[in-house]
Scaffold this motif. Sequence first.
Motif, short mmCIF file in Angstrom:
data_model
loop_
_atom_site.label_atom_id
_atom_site.label_comp_id
_atom_site.label_asym_id
_atom_site.label_seq_id
_atom_site.Cartn_x
_atom_site.Cartn_y
_atom_site.Cartn_z
N ALA A 177 0.81 -1.21 0.00
CA ALA A 177 0.00 0.00 0.00
C ALA A 177 0.85 1.26 0.00
O ALA A 177 0.42 2.29 -0.53
CB ALA A 177 -0.94 0.00 1.21
N VAL A 178 2.05 1.21 0.58
CA VAL A 178 2.93 2.38 0.56
C VAL A 178 3.28 2.75 -0.88
O VAL A 178 3.19 3.92 -1.28
CB VAL A 178 4.21 2.09 1.38
CG1 VAL A 178 5.28 3.15 1.08
CG2 VAL A 178 3.90 2.09 2.87
N GLY A 179 3.66 1.75 -1.68
CA GLY A 179 3.97 2.03 -3.09
C GLY A 179 2.76 2.51 -3.85
O GLY A 179 2.85 3.44 -4.67
N ALA A 184 -4.88 -2.71 -1.44
CA ALA A 184 -3.89 -1.66 -1.19
C ALA A 184 -4.45 -0.29 -1.56
O ALA A 184 -4.25 0.70 -0.84
CB ALA A 184 -2.62 -1.93 -1.98
N ALA A 185 -5.16 -0.21 -2.69
CA ALA A 185 -5.76 1.06 -3.09
C ALA A 185 -6.84 1.48 -2.10
O ALA A 185 -6.97 2.67 -1.78
CB ALA A 185 -6.36 0.93 -4.49
N THR A 186 -7.62 0.52 -1.59
CA THR A 186 -8.64 0.82 -0.59
C THR A 186 -8.01 1.41 0.65
O THR A 186 -8.52 2.39 1.23
CB THR A 186 -9.42 -0.45 -0.22
OG1 THR A 186 -10.06 -0.97 -1.39
CG2 THR A 186 -10.46 -0.16 0.83
N ALA A 187 -6.88 0.83 1.09
CA ALA A 187 -6.17 1.35 2.27
C ALA A 187 -5.74 2.79 2.05
O ALA A 187 -5.91 3.65 2.93
CB ALA A 187 -4.96 0.47 2.58
N ALA A 188 -5.19 3.09 0.87
CA ALA A 188 -4.71 4.45 0.59
C ALA A 188 -5.87 5.45 0.54
O ALA A 188 -5.77 6.55 1.11
CB ALA A 188 -3.95 4.47 -0.73
N GLY A 246 -7.20 8.78 3.14
CA GLY A 246 -7.24 10.17 2.72
C GLY A 246 -6.66 10.47 1.37
O GLY A 246 -6.74 11.60 0.89
N ALA A 247 -6.03 9.48 0.70
CA ALA A 247 -5.50 9.72 -0.65
C ALA A 247 -6.66 9.90 -1.63
O ALA A 247 -7.74 9.32 -1.45
CB ALA A 247 -4.61 8.57 -1.09
N SER A 248 -6.41 10.70 -2.66
CA SER A 248 -7.45 10.97 -3.65
C SER A 248 -7.02 10.45 -5.02
O SER A 248 -5.88 10.64 -5.43
CB SER A 248 -7.73 12.48 -3.75
OG SER A 248 -8.61 12.75 -4.82
N LEU A 249 -7.95 9.81 -5.71
CA LEU A 249 -7.65 9.33 -7.06
C LEU A 249 -7.43 10.47 -8.03
O LEU A 249 -6.91 10.26 -9.13
CB LEU A 249 -8.80 8.44 -7.56
CG LEU A 249 -8.91 7.05 -6.91
CD1 LEU A 249 -10.13 6.32 -7.45
CD2 LEU A 249 -7.66 6.24 -7.16
N PHE A 250 -7.80 11.69 -7.64
CA PHE A 250 -7.54 12.85 -8.49
C PHE A 250 -6.12 13.36 -8.33
O PHE A 250 -5.70 14.26 -9.04
CB PHE A 250 -8.54 13.97 -8.17
CG PHE A 250 -9.96 13.60 -8.49
CD1 PHE A 250 -10.45 13.75 -9.78
CD2 PHE A 250 -10.81 13.11 -7.53
CE1 PHE A 250 -11.76 13.41 -10.09
CE2 PHE A 250 -12.11 12.76 -7.81
CZ PHE A 250 -12.60 12.91 -9.11
N GLY A 251 -5.38 12.81 -7.37
CA GLY A 251 -3.97 13.15 -7.21
C GLY A 251 -3.73 14.31 -6.27
O GLY A 251 -4.63 15.08 -5.93
N GLY A 252 -2.48 14.42 -5.82
CA GLY A 252 -2.05 15.55 -5.02
C GLY A 252 -2.37 15.46 -3.55
O GLY A 252 -2.04 16.37 -2.79
N VAL A 253 -3.02 14.39 -3.10
CA VAL A 253 -3.43 14.25 -1.71
C VAL A 253 -3.12 12.84 -1.24
O VAL A 253 -3.33 11.87 -1.97
CB VAL A 253 -4.94 14.52 -1.54
CG1 VAL A 253 -5.36 14.34 -0.08
CG2 VAL A 253 -5.30 15.92 -2.03
N GLY A 286 -1.97 7.95 6.98
CA GLY A 286 -3.36 7.65 6.67
C GLY A 286 -3.50 6.27 6.03
O GLY A 286 -4.43 5.52 6.35
N THR A 287 -2.57 5.93 5.15
CA THR A 287 -2.61 4.61 4.51
C THR A 287 -2.43 3.50 5.54
O THR A 287 -3.11 2.47 5.49
CB THR A 287 -1.51 4.51 3.45
OG1 THR A 287 -1.78 5.45 2.39
CG2 THR A 287 -1.44 3.11 2.85
N ALA A 288 -1.52 3.70 6.49
CA ALA A 288 -1.29 2.69 7.53
C ALA A 288 -2.56 2.46 8.34
O ALA A 288 -2.90 1.32 8.69
CB ALA A 288 -0.15 3.13 8.44
#
Length: 347
Positions: A73-75, A271-275, A279-286, A291-293
């Motif tokens: 998930a980190v990658g 892994a994508a679900t975890a990210a 708080g990560a956004s599929l639109f990028g930049g966030v 948060g992933t952990a």
Amino acid sequence: MTSLDTLGAPVPTPEAPTWRDRVERAWQHPLFVVTCALILLIVVFAIVNGQPFLSAANVRNMFLAGSIMLVLAVGVTYVIITAGFDLSVGSVLVFSGVVSMIVMQRVGGDGWTTALLGLGVAIASGLLLGWINGLLVAYADLNPIIVTLGMFGAALGLAQVFTGGQDLSGMPTAMSQFGVGRLLGIPWVVLVAAIVAIIAAIALQATAFGRHTYAIGSNKEAAVRAGIPVKRHLAVIYGLSGLLAGLAGWLSLSVYGTTNISGHSLDALTAATAAILGGASLFGGVGTIAGTALGNAIPVVLASGLVIAGLQSFWQQVVTGAVLVGALYLDRLRRLRSLRRSSSASS
């Protein structure tokens, strides 16, 4: 209370936020929501499953499974921050594990020399496949979903060709001892995952590499105009995702003792679900590694709780898909709130 501007006109002083404002901001923070959801899940499964869920053995298994997934998930988080996506990490994990196992079996030996050789092979294999993804995305300007979906099939197919579709086992004794070993009661695999996450978090938040990663995801064209080597950076990011998938493949071998070719089909989505939950956004930049952990714990607890509750394994896939859709919906809500705040601030 007001102050005067340079022309002597009164300027209103911003009011201090009320406790309701603070509560609302906390509630809207993705980490707060995920933390509440995680606590609720643990409480529900503790009530439904009782002692088996809270047993030391099950907690240890959850930490081991979560640690391997966290490395992946980190990658994936780095890739998502650049507004990309990597569907291939599960297959890259399998391929790297297979190649590593084949090399270790050919070399022979039960010591750390053979185990470390296998580690190097796994990391190099993952890095190679990740770089291929990155070169196609960055320099051939292909859609990352299509590229990594193609790599998903290619890497898994090659792993099956190399093994005849059969799982391999028989790793060095030193490697199996590492998989079950502990330091001060903490499994070595958990420590490795924690070190990876800490280094990745520092690199993302406190280095030029991290700032460039956010810049590319926020506005790729502006990053190019700012002089950031966008294409090279994207190739490195996808290479990093592949490298970490290779490391996760070696860790998986050390814990489970087999390549488990058919057991990682949902790893990329998990892994994508975890990210995204973090708080990560599929639109990028966030996005953040912390948060992933935290978001990574949700699928791990769900999978463990459902297994102990006696649900058939394919229901786990249904739940994982539902959680991913929910995470995407949360991402959409966060983006809409951000756009509303931006528009109200500009007006």
